[in-house]
Design a protein around this motif. Structure first.
Motif, PDB file in Angstrom:
ATOM      1  N   PRO A 186       7.894   0.452  -0.312  1.00  0.00           N
ATOM      2  CA  PRO A 186       6.880   1.512  -0.234  1.00  0.00           C
ATOM      3  C   PRO A 186       6.196   1.706  -1.589  1.00  0.00           C
ATOM      4  CG  PRO A 186       9.037   2.279   0.527  1.00  0.00           C
ATOM      5  CD  PRO A 186       9.249   0.967  -0.140  1.00  0.00           C
ATOM      6  N   ILE A 187       4.908   2.031  -1.542  1.00  0.00           N
ATOM      7  CA  ILE A 187       4.141   2.174  -2.771  1.00  0.00           C
ATOM      8  C   ILE A 187       3.170   3.332  -2.599  1.00  0.00           C
ATOM      9  CG2 ILE A 187       2.364   0.492  -2.037  1.00  0.00           C
ATOM     10  CD1 ILE A 187       2.314  -0.510  -4.924  1.00  0.00           C
ATOM     11  N   GLU A 188       2.876   4.019  -3.699  1.00  0.00           N
ATOM     12  CA  GLU A 188       1.940   5.144  -3.626  1.00  0.00           C
ATOM     13  C   GLU A 188       0.946   5.044  -4.779  1.00  0.00           C
ATOM     14  OE1 GLU A 188       3.726   9.058  -3.918  1.00  0.00           O
ATOM     15  OE2 GLU A 188       1.756   9.949  -4.285  1.00  0.00           O
ATOM     16  N   VAL A 189      -0.321   5.304  -4.481  1.00  0.00           N
ATOM     17  CA  VAL A 189      -1.317   5.406  -5.547  1.00  0.00           C
ATOM     18  C   VAL A 189      -1.307   6.855  -5.993  1.00  0.00           C
ATOM     19  CG1 VAL A 189      -3.744   5.173  -6.181  1.00  0.00           C
ATOM     20  CG2 VAL A 189      -2.734   3.606  -4.530  1.00  0.00           C
ATOM     21  N   SER A 190      -0.812   7.123  -7.190  1.00  0.00           N
ATOM     22  CA  SER A 190      -0.584   8.519  -7.547  1.00  0.00           C
ATOM     23  C   SER A 190      -1.650   9.083  -8.467  1.00  0.00           C
ATOM     24  CB  SER A 190       0.788   8.680  -8.195  1.00  0.00           C
ATOM     25  OG  SER A 190       0.825   7.973  -9.400  1.00  0.00           O
ATOM     26  N   ARG A 191      -2.422   8.215  -9.130  1.00  0.00           N
ATOM     27  CA  ARG A 191      -3.392   8.748 -10.084  1.00  0.00           C
ATOM     28  C   ARG A 191      -4.383   7.653 -10.445  1.00  0.00           C
ATOM     29  NH1 ARG A 191      -0.111  11.323 -13.098  1.00  0.00           N
ATOM     30  NH2 ARG A 191      -0.784  13.457 -12.845  1.00  0.00           N
ATOM     31  N   ILE A 192      -5.581   8.086 -10.816  1.00  0.00           N
ATOM     32  CA  ILE A 192      -6.577   7.142 -11.322  1.00  0.00           C
ATOM     33  C   ILE A 192      -6.930   7.587 -12.729  1.00  0.00           C
ATOM     34  CG2 ILE A 192      -8.952   6.309 -11.042  1.00  0.00           C
ATOM     35  CD1 ILE A 192      -8.390   6.809  -7.943  1.00  0.00           C
ATOM     36  N   ALA A 193      -6.984   6.641 -13.680  1.00  0.00           N
ATOM     37  CA  ALA A 193      -7.241   7.012 -15.074  1.00  0.00           C
ATOM     38  C   ALA A 193      -8.609   7.669 -15.183  1.00  0.00           C
ATOM     39  CB  ALA A 193      -7.159   5.778 -15.971  1.00  0.00           C
ATOM     40  N   PRO A 194      -8.778   8.585 -16.147  1.00  0.00           N
ATOM     41  CA  PRO A 194     -10.035   9.326 -16.274  1.00  0.00           C
ATOM     42  C   PRO A 194     -11.270   8.423 -16.333  1.00  0.00           C
ATOM     43  CG  PRO A 194      -8.393  10.268 -17.728  1.00  0.00           C
ATOM     44  CD  PRO A 194      -7.769   9.064 -17.102  1.00  0.00           C
ATOM     45  N   LEU A 195     -11.154   7.244 -16.903  1.00  0.00           N
ATOM     46  CA  LEU A 195     -12.316   6.363 -16.983  1.00  0.00           C
ATOM     47  C   LEU A 195     -12.444   5.470 -15.755  1.00  0.00           C
ATOM     48  CD1 LEU A 195     -12.081   5.408 -20.771  1.00  0.00           C
ATOM     49  CD2 LEU A 195     -13.518   7.149 -19.709  1.00  0.00           C
ATOM     50  N   PRO A 231      -5.419   7.329   7.424  1.00  0.00           N
ATOM     51  CA  PRO A 231      -6.733   7.163   8.057  1.00  0.00           C
ATOM     52  C   PRO A 231      -7.859   7.058   7.032  1.00  0.00           C
ATOM     53  CG  PRO A 231      -5.901   9.402   8.385  1.00  0.00           C
ATOM     54  CD  PRO A 231      -4.799   8.602   7.793  1.00  0.00           C
ATOM     55  N   ARG A 232      -7.591   7.472   5.773  1.00  0.00           N
ATOM     56  CA  ARG A 232      -8.668   7.441   4.782  1.00  0.00           C
ATOM     57  C   ARG A 232      -8.817   6.064   4.143  1.00  0.00           C
ATOM     58  NH1 ARG A 232      -6.666  11.318   0.540  1.00  0.00           N
ATOM     59  NH2 ARG A 232      -4.691  10.427   1.231  1.00  0.00           N
ATOM     60  N   ALA A 233      -7.854   5.167   4.354  1.00  0.00           N
ATOM     61  CA  ALA A 233      -7.922   3.839   3.744  1.00  0.00           C
ATOM     62  C   ALA A 233      -9.129   3.086   4.287  1.00  0.00           C
ATOM     63  CB  ALA A 233      -6.645   3.061   4.030  1.00  0.00           C
ATOM     64  N   THR A 234      -9.781   2.315   3.409  1.00  0.00           N
ATOM     65  CA  THR A 234     -10.998   1.609   3.816  1.00  0.00           C
ATOM     66  C   THR A 234     -10.833   0.110   3.701  1.00  0.00           C
ATOM     67  OG1 THR A 234     -11.762   1.824   1.556  1.00  0.00           O
ATOM     68  CG2 THR A 234     -12.563   3.464   3.131  1.00  0.00           C
ATOM     69  N   PRO A 256      -6.757   5.346  -0.787  1.00  0.00           N
ATOM     70  CA  PRO A 256      -7.188   6.574  -1.464  1.00  0.00           C
ATOM     71  C   PRO A 256      -6.045   7.159  -2.284  1.00  0.00           C
ATOM     72  CG  PRO A 256      -6.819   6.978   0.857  1.00  0.00           C
ATOM     73  CD  PRO A 256      -6.578   5.518   0.648  1.00  0.00           C
ATOM     74  N   LEU A 257      -6.413   8.082  -3.155  1.00  0.00           N
ATOM     75  CA  LEU A 257      -5.453   8.744  -4.024  1.00  0.00           C
ATOM     76  C   LEU A 257      -4.373   9.430  -3.193  1.00  0.00           C
ATOM     77  CD1 LEU A 257      -5.232   9.069  -7.034  1.00  0.00           C
ATOM     78  CD2 LEU A 257      -6.484  11.217  -6.850  1.00  0.00           C
ATOM     79  N   ARG A 258      -3.139   9.384  -3.684  1.00  0.00           N
ATOM     80  CA  ARG A 258      -1.981  10.028  -3.073  1.00  0.00           C
ATOM     81  C   ARG A 258      -1.678   9.471  -1.686  1.00  0.00           C
ATOM     82  NH1 ARG A 258      -0.392  12.690  -6.647  1.00  0.00           N
ATOM     83  NH2 ARG A 258      -1.663  13.911  -8.047  1.00  0.00           N
ATOM     84  N   SER A 259      -2.029   8.215  -1.500  1.00  0.00           N
ATOM     85  CA  SER A 259      -1.796   7.609  -0.201  1.00  0.00           C
ATOM     86  C   SER A 259      -0.596   6.676  -0.318  1.00  0.00           C
ATOM     87  CB  SER A 259      -3.053   6.840   0.185  1.00  0.00           C
ATOM     88  OG  SER A 259      -2.798   6.038   1.285  1.00  0.00           O
ATOM     89  N   ARG A 260       0.246   6.681   0.720  1.00  0.00           N
ATOM     90  CA  ARG A 260       1.433   5.814   0.692  1.00  0.00           C
ATOM     91  C   ARG A 260       1.195   4.612   1.583  1.00  0.00           C
ATOM     92  NH1 ARG A 260       4.244  10.882   0.720  1.00  0.00           N
ATOM     93  NH2 ARG A 260       4.948  11.245  -1.407  1.00  0.00           N
ATOM     94  N   ALA A 261       1.784   3.486   1.198  1.00  0.00           N
ATOM     95  CA  ALA A 261       1.648   2.263   1.992  1.00  0.00           C
ATOM     96  C   ALA A 261       2.883   1.417   1.760  1.00  0.00           C
ATOM     97  CB  ALA A 261       0.381   1.522   1.593  1.00  0.00           C
ATOM     98  N   LYS A 262       2.927   0.287   2.452  1.00  0.00           N
ATOM     99  CA  LYS A 262       4.044  -0.632   2.284  1.00  0.00           C
ATOM    100  C   LYS A 262       3.484  -1.968   1.813  1.00  0.00           C
ATOM    101  CE  LYS A 262       7.994   0.098   4.722  1.00  0.00           C
ATOM    102  NZ  LYS A 262       8.844   0.222   5.904  1.00  0.00           N
ATOM    103  N   ILE A 263       4.140  -2.576   0.827  1.00  0.00           N
ATOM    104  CA  ILE A 263       3.633  -3.849   0.302  1.00  0.00           C
ATOM    105  C   ILE A 263       3.885  -4.969   1.313  1.00  0.00           C
ATOM    106  CG2 ILE A 263       3.853  -5.569  -1.536  1.00  0.00           C
ATOM    107  CD1 ILE A 263       4.877  -3.276  -3.324  1.00  0.00           C
TER     108      ILE A 263
END
Lengths: 728, 97
Positions: free
Chosen positions: B45-54, B84-87, B15-22
């Motif tokens: 470590p990696i973070e999903v910080s944004r999703i493009a408007p489209l 916990p929000r990761a699917t 999910p958005l703004r979620s941190r993880a490790k590669i």
């Protein structure tokens, strides 16, 4: 695939030239994109940079002379500096990516640099140092410029500690303000006097080193010429292992090396060689760098700006506003300057006609040469403006955001996200638009964009449409409440856009089919563009246009003038006798080579509804589409000064009849003619610029062939289809 | 899979703004090599910080640098997430412990 004569050049063919042609020491400036590398290059070379292409590829090679100040160790040292395109790594998949290693090792006709100046962004240290490690492994003398030291703030690493870790001299700089540049110059001068080679202590697994050894045995002799030590051999073997693949587009890799790499990869297929090599380098950096500095946090300012500029609502609103400014500036703001250039050359021509004795030489000077130079310079306002705006967008970091916002749309059309601005510029003029495709790295993306830009409705088509619509569709006619004239104009814009997008889809799946390259886009921090850099880039681009494409446009203008003026009719009446002069112009055009070509073409264009006069107009329009209007003015005896609003010309077009008495210009013919002008590549300047940007005749040839065929087929369908349903 | 707080999943499932490790980088050889060269090596470590408007591409923050890749390729990156929000977990990190 790449083509062109320079392809035959091989890695390291012939002895690598030591130093520049001048005998001065040579320094290559290398670094990641967005490190301020070019700014530093400009600092070192001042305003003396030259721009050319790297051998065999159309990628800018900026070079210049620098006078390195030496802190009281003698007079300034003159060196030759060249700017290597920004890259994240030396490993390569394409001829464009290969430039980095070619330039550093002096392969393929590049001069071998005596020193590599690597510019690193102090805020992105680890990733930047990956490239440094690769370069050091090759065993070339290196000096590090730790740039953007001001932005790193408290997290700024200590240049001396970093230098000690890597065994190189490292100078902290701020290229924008020029801080540290003088120290850098003296350090570079000292390093040139006493070159030191050090290797980073990257720990590769023994198994990997054994694999590299087997690849090293297959390295061609020329690659090792001069420096054949084991470390260089290992480094080159690792380069080959991460670069050579079945589907790469590298140039100059011997078959024996390809086979050996494939063999070693096959033997190690249970392992992940790429991860082993790259992981070992990052392992080295991750183990030692944390001791030197605190990791830099992503800048809060950029994050805040992105919250607005990448927002679904405000982001697209800003995007539209920015694109509107780009479009408006090319379409409208450049207009006064264009008008002035046209007036100036018109006046110069009139003055020359008045002072020179009448005759062929005067005509050549006035219509061929003065007209030709005018034809070239008339593009300058738009080129200057577009490159100024592109420079601002690129250097501020916004151009990467455009690609990010538009990727979804552009990808579905097979186009690169960065193709958006060039395509939009195509609505004003294809020439600057095609030049703007250089913001894309990959040759295929660039070619595809170049092949569809000329389909966009450029401003030179407007006078043609205006003349036809004005002559054949009365302003009173309405479709419902909408005037037909306006509707047709809008329809032509919509038509050209749809055709361009469809053409991109088709060409991208056929002629320009290429590997589907996944997007990896860096969104650099926002930075205030440096005006001097932007202006310098703008001038360099414009100079290149003048010197290379300009000469060809001039030549073509003279040729076209000759085609439409010879053979000459005797007894030209004096210019002041307007009706007699117009009649003479008409007769002389009709029997000129151009007129004869029009007549010869008639059977080919008759199925489109065109007669020989339109044929001559099409030939004349090759100089620039709007010339169609003045050519028609001459053919219909109104004189060459007729413009698209000329009522006499409109009347004569309407009154013209075929031998059977039917009008030449029915609305259906007008429609067919507009479609033809929308699709045909009636523009020598477009072909000239594509030739320059692709370095050969193959792509302009293809462009001309496919657009002309498309224009003929669609016009044929429109005209014959229209007649079938009783419109003609 | 829900109920566990740590799991192995793909980057596209974060999910958005979620941190993880590669854990592993997949995809075409050229793509994965380029990503690893940009510092996305296993363990980072990696973070999903944004999703493009489209909806595509997505923006990542890795080693303090903003990078953008498409969802399709993000599905080729295996990560270890404690969000916990990761699917769509590929396995259960918490079970092994």
């Amino acid at each position: 695939m790449t083509e062109g004569g320079a392809k035959a050049a091989c890695h390291g063919d012939g002895p690598a030239r030591k130093g520049g042609r001048s005998g001065r020491p040579t320094v290559a400036v290398v670094g990641n994109p967005n490190t301020g590398k070019t700014t530093l290059f400009n600092r070192l070379t001042g305003q003396r940079a030259r721009v050319g292409n790297y051998p065999g590829v159309t990628v800018d090679r900026r070079s210049g002379r620098a006078r390195l100040r030496r802190h009281g160790h003698g007079p300034p040292l003159e060196v030759e500096v060249f700017d290597v395109p920004g890259c994240y790594s030396l490993s390569a998949r394409s001829a464009e990516e290969e430039i980095a290693i070619d330039a550093i090792l002096g392969w393929k006709g590049n001069p071998r640099p005596d020193l590599v100046l690597v510019v690193v962004d102090a805020t992105q240290l680890v990733r930047n140092l990956y490239l440094v490690v690769q370069i050091l492994e090759l065993g070339v003398p290196v000096v590090l410029a730790l740039n953007m030291i001001d932005e790193a703030g408290e997290a700024a690493p200590d240049p001396r500690a970093l230098g000690t870790l890597l065994g190189v001299t490292c100078v902290a700089t701020n290229a924008r303000l020029g801080a540290g540049v003088e120290e850098l110059e003296s350090v570079v001068a000292a390093a040139l006097a006493r070159p030191v080679v050090t290797r980073p202590r990257v720990e590769y697994a023994a198994e990997l080193l054994a694999d590299a050894g087997r690849v090293a045995d297959a390295l061609p002799e020329q690659w090792l010429a001069g420096v054949a030590d084991d470390a260089r051999r290992t480094a080159l073997a690792l380069w080959a292992l991460t670069s050579v693949h079945d589907d790469d587009e590298l140039v100059g890799i011997p078959a024996s090396l390809r086979e050996r790499v494939a063999e070693v990869r096959k033997g190690a297929r249970r392992r992940d060689l790429d991860a082993e090599i790259i992981g070992a380098r990052y392992g080295f950096l991750d183990a030692h760098l944390p001791e030197l500095f605190a990791p830099h946090r992503t800048t809060i300012v950029t994050e805040r700006i992105d919250r607005v500029l990448l927002h679904p609502v405000t982001g697209f609103a800003t995007f539209l506003a920015v694109m509107f400014v780009v479009f408006q500036s090319l379409f409208a703001w450049a207009d006064p300057a264009i008008g002035m250039i046209e007036k100036l050359f018109g006046a110069a021509g009139a003055w020359l006609t008045a002072v020179l004795p009448p005759g062929v030489i005067t005509d050549l000077v006035v219509q061929g040469i003065v007209g030709g130079v005018g034809n070239v310079l008339v593009f300058l306002p738009q080129i200057l403006l577009l490159f100024f705006l592109l420079g601002l967008l690129e250097d501020s970091g916004y151009l990467a955001r455009v690609a990010y916002l538009m990727d979804r749309v552009m990808k579905s059309l097979g186009l690169h996200g960065r193709a958006f601005v060039p395509m939009l510029s195509g609505f004003a003029c294809a020439i600057p638009a095609i030049m703007a495709t250089r913001t894309m790295e990959r040759r295929r993306d660039r070619l595809l964009t170049m092949m569809v830009i000329p389909l966009m409705t450029c401003s030179a088509r407007l006078p043609v449409y205006t003349l036809i619509i004005g002559a054949l569709f009365p302003p009173s006619r309405k479709l419902g409440v909408v005037p037909v004239q306006g509707l047709l104009m809008v329809a032509m814009y919509a038509f050209s856009t749809v055709v361009a997008l469809v053409a991109a889809g088709v060409l991208g799946r056929t002629v320009l089919r290429g590997p589907n390259v996944p997007l990896i886009l860096e969104l650099p921090p926002y930075r205030l563009p440096l005006l001097s850099s932007v202006v310098q880039m703008m001038w360099q681009r414009s100079k290149l246009f003048l010197s290379e494409a300009g000469t060809m446009i001039l030549t073509c203008t003279v040729l076209l003038w000759a085609l439409l003026s010879f053979p000459k009719l005797p007894d030209a009446p004096v210019v002041t006798d307007v009706p007699a002069r117009a009649a003479w112009e008409q007769a002389s055009l009709e029997q000129s080579f151009g007129g004869r070509i029009g007549k010869t073409l008639e059977p080919v264009i008759a199925p489109l509804g065109f007669d020989w006069k339109i044929g001559v107009g099409i030939v004349g329009a090759f100089a620039a589409r709007e010339v169609f209007v003045s050519t028609m003015g001459v053919i219909y005896g109104v004189g060459h000064e007729a413009d698209e609003g000329d009522l006499a010309l409109r009347d004569r077009l309407r009154a013209d009849v075929r031998p059977d008495g039917s009008p030449v210009y029915s609305p259906l013919v007008g429609f067919s003619l507009m479609v033809f002008f929308a699709l045909a590549c009636q523009c020598m300047s477009t072909l000239a610029i594509v030739r320059r940007e692709t370095d050969g005749w193959r792509w302009p040839g293809f462009l001309f062939a496919y657009m002309t065929t498309l224009a003929w087929v669609v016009s044929f369908t429109v005209y014959q289809g229209g007649r079938l349903i009783g419109l003609g | 899979m829900s109920g566990h707080d740590a799991m192995v999943t793909t980057l596209s499932n974060l999910p958005l703004r979620s941190r993880a490790k590669i854990l592993a980088v997949g995809g075409s050889p050229a793509f994965r090599r380029r990503l690893m060269e940009l510092g996305l090596v296993p363990g980072t470590p990696i973070e999903v910080s944004r999703i493009a408007p489209l909806g595509d591409p997505i923006q990542l923050v890795v080693r303090g640098c903003r990078l953008s890749i498409r969802r399709k390729e993000a599905a080729e990156l295996t990560v270890f997430s404690e969000d916990p929000r990761a699917t769509g977990g590929l396995g259960c990190g918490g079970c092994a412990a």
